[in-house]
Scaffold this motif. Sequence first.
Motif, mmCIF file in Angstrom:
data_model
loop_
_atom_site.group_PDB
_atom_site.id
_atom_site.type_symbol
_atom_site.label_atom_id
_atom_site.label_comp_id
_atom_site.label_asym_id
_atom_site.label_seq_id
_atom_site.Cartn_x
_atom_site.Cartn_y
_atom_site.Cartn_z
ATOM 1 N N TYR A 54 0.838 -1.201 0.000
ATOM 2 C CA TYR A 54 0.000 0.000 0.000
ATOM 3 C C TYR A 54 0.870 1.246 0.000
ATOM 4 C CZ TYR A 54 -4.045 -2.863 1.125
ATOM 5 O OH TYR A 54 -5.041 -3.793 1.080
ATOM 6 N N HIS A 55 0.450 2.214 -0.784
ATOM 7 C CA HIS A 55 1.131 3.508 -0.763
ATOM 8 C C HIS A 55 0.813 4.180 0.562
ATOM 9 C CE1 HIS A 55 2.252 7.589 -1.754
ATOM 10 N NE2 HIS A 55 2.897 7.108 -2.808
ATOM 11 N N ASP A 58 -2.337 6.070 0.961
ATOM 12 C CA ASP A 58 -3.595 5.327 0.867
ATOM 13 C C ASP A 58 -3.965 4.608 2.162
ATOM 14 O OD1 ASP A 58 -3.653 6.165 -1.741
ATOM 15 O OD2 ASP A 58 -2.846 4.289 -2.540
ATOM 16 N N LEU A 59 -3.109 4.651 3.147
ATOM 17 C CA LEU A 59 -3.423 3.999 4.415
ATOM 18 C C LEU A 59 -4.509 4.775 5.148
ATOM 19 C CD1 LEU A 59 0.188 3.162 5.629
ATOM 20 C CD2 LEU A 59 -1.522 1.566 4.726
ATOM 21 N N VAL A 77 -6.986 -1.810 7.028
ATOM 22 C CA VAL A 77 -6.664 -1.665 5.609
ATOM 23 C C VAL A 77 -7.736 -2.313 4.737
ATOM 24 C CG1 VAL A 77 -5.005 -2.342 3.833
ATOM 25 C CG2 VAL A 77 -4.202 -1.400 5.992
ATOM 26 N N SER A 81 -9.284 0.909 2.914
ATOM 27 C CA SER A 81 -8.319 1.280 1.875
ATOM 28 C C SER A 81 -8.806 0.858 0.496
ATOM 29 C CB SER A 81 -6.971 0.612 2.135
ATOM 30 O OG SER A 81 -6.369 1.176 3.259
ATOM 31 N N VAL A 83 -7.057 -0.052 -3.313
ATOM 32 C CA VAL A 83 -5.824 -0.279 -4.062
ATOM 33 C C VAL A 83 -5.834 0.611 -5.299
ATOM 34 C CG1 VAL A 83 -4.468 -2.001 -5.314
ATOM 35 C CG2 VAL A 83 -5.665 -2.635 -3.207
ATOM 36 N N ARG A 84 -4.733 1.265 -5.545
ATOM 37 C CA ARG A 84 -4.621 2.153 -6.713
ATOM 38 C C ARG A 84 -4.673 1.355 -8.006
ATOM 39 N NH1 ARG A 84 -0.279 6.890 -5.582
ATOM 40 N NH2 ARG A 84 -1.124 7.554 -3.583
#
Length: 91
Positions: A54-55, A58-59, A77, A81, A83-84
Motif C-alpha cells: 500500500y502507498h 492510501d493507508l 486496511v 483502503s 488499491v490504486r
Amino acid sequence: PEDVIVNLCRETGIKKVVYHREVCFEEQEVEQNLHKVLEKNRITEEPLWSNTLYHVEDLPFNVENMPDVYSHFRDLVQQKSKVRDPLEAPK
C-alpha cells in the motif's frame, strides 16, 4: 551512508540520487541526514515510496499511528483502503 553516497556522487559526477523511502525510525534519520548533505552539495534527490503493498498516502491512518498488531492493521486496511489502479505500461 550519507557521507559515502555524497562522496560517490562527487567522484562520479552524479547530480541526482533516487532512493526508496523507509518507514522505520533509524532509516528515516538516515534519510533526513542524507537530505541535508545532498542539499548542501547541490545534489538533487527523488525519494520514492515503493517498498510496501500500500502507498503510504492510501493507508487509513498516519504512519505514526500504525497498529502494532498485524491483525488490527489488516482489518483497518481491508475495510478502509482502496488499491490504486496500476500504472500504464512503459512504451
